[in-house]
Design a protein around this motif. Structure first.
Motif, PDB file in Angstrom:
ATOM      1  N   ASP A   6       0.827  -1.121   0.343  1.00 46.07           N
ATOM      2  CA  ASP A   6      -0.130  -0.417   0.241  1.00 46.07           C
ATOM      3  C   ASP A   6       0.772   1.389   0.137  1.00 46.07           C
ATOM      4  O   ASP A   6       1.281   1.097   1.136  1.00 46.07           O
ATOM      5  CB  ASP A   6      -0.819   0.245   1.127  1.00 46.07           C
ATOM      6  CG  ASP A   6      -2.012   0.858   1.603  1.00 46.07           C
ATOM      7  OD1 ASP A   6      -2.637   1.031  -0.298  1.00 46.07           O
ATOM      8  OD2 ASP A   6      -3.023   1.319   2.272  1.00 46.07           O
ATOM      9  N   THR A  26      -1.292  -1.414  -4.241  1.00 42.68           N
ATOM     10  CA  THR A  26      -2.707  -0.087  -3.461  1.00 42.68           C
ATOM     11  C   THR A  26      -1.726   1.562  -3.608  1.00 42.68           C
ATOM     12  O   THR A  26      -0.952   1.116  -2.623  1.00 42.68           O
ATOM     13  CB  THR A  26      -3.516  -0.453  -3.435  1.00 42.68           C
ATOM     14  OG1 THR A  26      -2.892  -0.956  -2.040  1.00 42.68           O
ATOM     15  CG2 THR A  26      -3.814  -1.759  -3.893  1.00 42.68           C
ATOM     16  N   ASN A  28      -3.594   4.987  -3.538  1.00 45.92           N
ATOM     17  CA  ASN A  28      -4.647   6.103  -3.387  1.00 45.92           C
ATOM     18  C   ASN A  28      -4.224   7.971  -3.528  1.00 45.92           C
ATOM     19  O   ASN A  28      -2.963   8.129  -3.096  1.00 45.92           O
ATOM     20  CB  ASN A  28      -5.452   6.026  -1.730  1.00 45.92           C
ATOM     21  CG  ASN A  28      -4.426   6.283  -0.930  1.00 45.92           C
ATOM     22  OD1 ASN A  28      -3.944   7.522  -0.518  1.00 45.92           O
ATOM     23  ND2 ASN A  28      -5.441   5.126   0.827  1.00 45.92           N
ATOM     24  N   LEU A  31      -1.396   8.627  -0.320  1.00 47.08           N
ATOM     25  CA  LEU A  31       0.047   8.210  -1.073  1.00 47.08           C
ATOM     26  C   LEU A  31       0.106   8.616  -1.979  1.00 47.08           C
ATOM     27  O   LEU A  31       1.700   9.451  -1.619  1.00 47.08           O
ATOM     28  CB  LEU A  31      -0.805   6.356  -1.142  1.00 47.08           C
ATOM     29  CG  LEU A  31      -0.867   6.216   0.178  1.00 47.08           C
ATOM     30  CD1 LEU A  31      -1.366   4.328  -0.189  1.00 47.08           C
ATOM     31  CD2 LEU A  31       0.343   5.783   1.209  1.00 47.08           C
ATOM     32  N   LYS A  83      -9.614   2.072  -8.706  1.00 41.76           N
ATOM     33  CA  LYS A  83      -9.788   2.032  -7.449  1.00 41.76           C
ATOM     34  C   LYS A  83     -10.727   3.122  -7.669  1.00 41.76           C
ATOM     35  O   LYS A  83     -10.400   4.763  -8.482  1.00 41.76           O
ATOM     36  CB  LYS A  83      -8.981   2.620  -6.633  1.00 41.76           C
ATOM     37  CG  LYS A  83      -8.510   2.030  -4.992  1.00 41.76           C
ATOM     38  CD  LYS A  83      -7.198   2.034  -4.784  1.00 41.76           C
ATOM     39  CE  LYS A  83      -7.889   1.363  -3.244  1.00 41.76           C
ATOM     40  NZ  LYS A  83      -7.236   3.120  -2.166  1.00 41.76           N
ATOM     41  N   PHE A 129     -11.963  -1.726   4.536  1.00 41.39           N
ATOM     42  CA  PHE A 129     -10.756  -0.491   5.460  1.00 41.39           C
ATOM     43  C   PHE A 129     -11.093  -1.017   6.998  1.00 41.39           C
ATOM     44  O   PHE A 129     -11.857  -0.166   7.583  1.00 41.39           O
ATOM     45  CB  PHE A 129     -11.253   0.795   5.418  1.00 41.39           C
ATOM     46  CG  PHE A 129      -9.943   1.232   4.335  1.00 41.39           C
ATOM     47  CD1 PHE A 129     -10.506   0.951   2.835  1.00 41.39           C
ATOM     48  CD2 PHE A 129     -10.150   2.528   4.063  1.00 41.39           C
ATOM     49  CE1 PHE A 129      -9.856   1.408   1.774  1.00 41.39           C
ATOM     50  CE2 PHE A 129      -9.220   3.422   2.860  1.00 41.39           C
ATOM     51  CZ  PHE A 129      -9.615   2.870   1.909  1.00 41.39           C
ATOM     52  N   ARG A 132      -9.376   1.591   9.665  1.00 39.25           N
ATOM     53  CA  ARG A 132     -10.300   3.174   9.834  1.00 39.25           C
ATOM     54  C   ARG A 132     -11.541   2.389  10.559  1.00 39.25           C
ATOM     55  O   ARG A 132     -11.769   3.139  11.617  1.00 39.25           O
ATOM     56  CB  ARG A 132     -10.431   3.342   8.553  1.00 39.25           C
ATOM     57  CG  ARG A 132      -9.619   4.485   7.829  1.00 39.25           C
ATOM     58  CD  ARG A 132      -9.780   5.139   7.031  1.00 39.25           C
ATOM     59  NE  ARG A 132      -8.703   5.656   6.359  1.00 39.25           N
ATOM     60  CZ  ARG A 132      -8.498   6.531   5.005  1.00 39.25           C
ATOM     61  NH1 ARG A 132     -10.063   7.419   4.221  1.00 39.25           N
ATOM     62  NH2 ARG A 132      -7.609   6.588   4.566  1.00 39.25           N
ATOM     63  N   ALA A 163      -7.898  -3.605   3.627  1.00 37.24           N
ATOM     64  CA  ALA A 163      -6.447  -2.359   3.601  1.00 37.24           C
ATOM     65  C   ALA A 163      -7.099  -2.400   4.623  1.00 37.24           C
ATOM     66  O   ALA A 163      -8.085  -2.049   5.950  1.00 37.24           O
ATOM     67  CB  ALA A 163      -7.684  -1.907   3.011  1.00 37.24           C
ATOM     68  N   SER A 164      -6.344  -0.518   4.848  1.00 37.46           N
ATOM     69  CA  SER A 164      -6.269   0.102   6.115  1.00 37.46           C
ATOM     70  C   SER A 164      -5.762  -0.598   7.605  1.00 37.46           C
ATOM     71  O   SER A 164      -6.044  -1.025   8.404  1.00 37.46           O
ATOM     72  CB  SER A 164      -7.345   0.463   5.910  1.00 37.46           C
ATOM     73  OG  SER A 164      -7.225   2.000   7.719  1.00 37.46           O
ATOM     74  N   ARG A 166      -2.910  -1.520   9.675  1.00 38.18           N
ATOM     75  CA  ARG A 166      -1.637  -0.495  10.225  1.00 38.18           C
ATOM     76  C   ARG A 166      -0.425  -1.663  11.369  1.00 38.18           C
ATOM     77  O   ARG A 166       0.305  -0.555  11.727  1.00 38.18           O
ATOM     78  CB  ARG A 166      -2.431   0.312  11.724  1.00 38.18           C
ATOM     79  CG  ARG A 166      -4.176   0.791  10.928  1.00 38.18           C
ATOM     80  CD  ARG A 166      -3.283   2.205  10.750  1.00 38.18           C
ATOM     81  NE  ARG A 166      -4.382   2.628   9.845  1.00 38.18           N
ATOM     82  CZ  ARG A 166      -5.647   3.302  10.156  1.00 38.18           C
ATOM     83  NH1 ARG A 166      -5.653   3.166  11.729  1.00 38.18           N
ATOM     84  NH2 ARG A 166      -6.984   3.679   9.479  1.00 38.18           N
ATOM     85  N   THR A 183      -2.966  -5.528   1.776  1.00 40.53           N
ATOM     86  CA  THR A 183      -2.326  -4.666   1.079  1.00 40.53           C
ATOM     87  C   THR A 183      -2.105  -3.557   1.895  1.00 40.53           C
ATOM     88  O   THR A 183      -2.112  -2.948   3.655  1.00 40.53           O
ATOM     89  CB  THR A 183      -2.877  -3.769   0.194  1.00 40.53           C
ATOM     90  OG1 THR A 183      -2.419  -2.493  -0.408  1.00 40.53           O
ATOM     91  CG2 THR A 183      -4.299  -2.823   0.845  1.00 40.53           C
TER      92      THR A 183
HETATM   93  O1  G3P Z   1      -5.435   0.741   0.687  1.00 38.70           O
HETATM   94  C1  G3P Z   1      -5.993   2.174   1.985  1.00 38.70           C
HETATM   95  C2  G3P Z   1      -5.646   2.390   2.879  1.00 38.70           C
HETATM   96  O2  G3P Z   1      -4.446   3.548   1.823  1.00 38.70           O
HETATM   97  C3  G3P Z   1      -5.929   3.119   3.768  1.00 38.70           C
HETATM   98  O3  G3P Z   1      -5.024   3.414   4.600  1.00 38.70           O
HETATM   99  O4  G3P Z   1      -3.937   4.076   7.369  1.00 38.70           O
HETATM  100  O5  G3P Z   1      -4.913   5.492   5.365  1.00 38.70           O
HETATM  101  O6  G3P Z   1      -6.328   4.270   7.044  1.00 38.70           O
HETATM  102  P1  G3P Z   1      -5.281   4.294   6.199  1.00 38.70           P
END
Ligand code: G3P
Length: 226
Positions: A6, A26, A28, A31, A83, A129, A132, A163-164, A166, A183
């Protein structure tokens, strides 16, 4: 479980790919913003490094615009997955793009219902996610498990991307749940490979090996003296 990175950082993608463990990337807009360079050229470079899907996010809000942006993004490389945030406009665009053979990664998914709709619209990937959800006091991994179970009841090709993420426990739990893909941010990937007992073991083997070489040298010297 396959591992995606990610990240929109070329150096992180190169490093993770060099480990031989990477099945996709991945990105976004957040990023991408961290990298401070032209997003499309960065994505093109990432696509040339990685032998697997590279997600690039559409930022348009209406179905017509999302479809047009998705077609443009998909033209960057053969391994692009577009995406798209879940919602009525995103679902409608996903149906059009997936009917054209363009892979869609439906993102910002927080519920089983959203995942069911993403699969129904033909998304190749759905991205719950989990971090989150944890952030707002909800059980992110529980929701992920429900999504994996629900989609697993049917013969559909939509793959679930955790995803997301941590921390390494998220990856372990995602694997135990049977998630298709996690990811993983590069910082988490580095933690996954480390273990103090591995470091201690390598140090022990090296010092024992060196002690053996010293001993052999002594034996050689004694033999030469005779
Ligand atoms: O793949 C989704 C990710 O980039 C979001 O991560 O840590 O911003 O919630 P985060």
């Amino acid at each position: 479980m396959r591992i995606f990175l990610d990240s929109a950082s070329i150096s992180e993608v190169r490093e993770a790919a060099s480990w031989g463990i990477l099945s996709g990337v991945t990105t976004n807009p957040t990023l991408a913003a961290k990298e401070g360079r032209d997003f499309r050229s960065a994505v093109k470079e990432i696509c040339s490094i990685v032998d697997g899907p590279v997600s690039a996010e559409a930022i348009s809000l209406t179905r017509t615009e999302i479809v047009a942006e998705g077609i443009e993004l998909a033209a960057i490389a053969d391994n692009i997955a577009v995406k798209i945030p879940v919602g009525p406009e995103g679902l409608a665009a996903t149906r059009v793009l997936s009917d054209r053979g363009i892979h869609v990664n439906m993102t910002l998914v927080f519920s089983v219902n959203q995942a069911i709709l993403a699969a129904a619209a033909g998304a190749a990937f759905v991205s719950p996610f989990i971090g989150r959800l944890d952030d707002i006091g909800t059980d992110g991994l529980g929701r992920l498990a429900d999504i994996v179970d629900a989609l697993g009841n049917y013969d559909i090709s939509t793959q679930v991307i955790a995803a997301s993420i941590r921390h390494p426990m998220h990856v372990i739990e995602a694997a135990l749940i049977g998630t298709d893909i996690s990811t993983v941010p590069f910082e988490v990937l580095k933690k996954m490979v480390q273990h103090p007992l591995t470091d201690k073991g390598v140090a022990g083997f090296l010092s024992d090996w060196e002690a053996l070489q010293a001993k052999m040298e002594e034996v050689r010297a004694d033999t030469a003296d005779v």
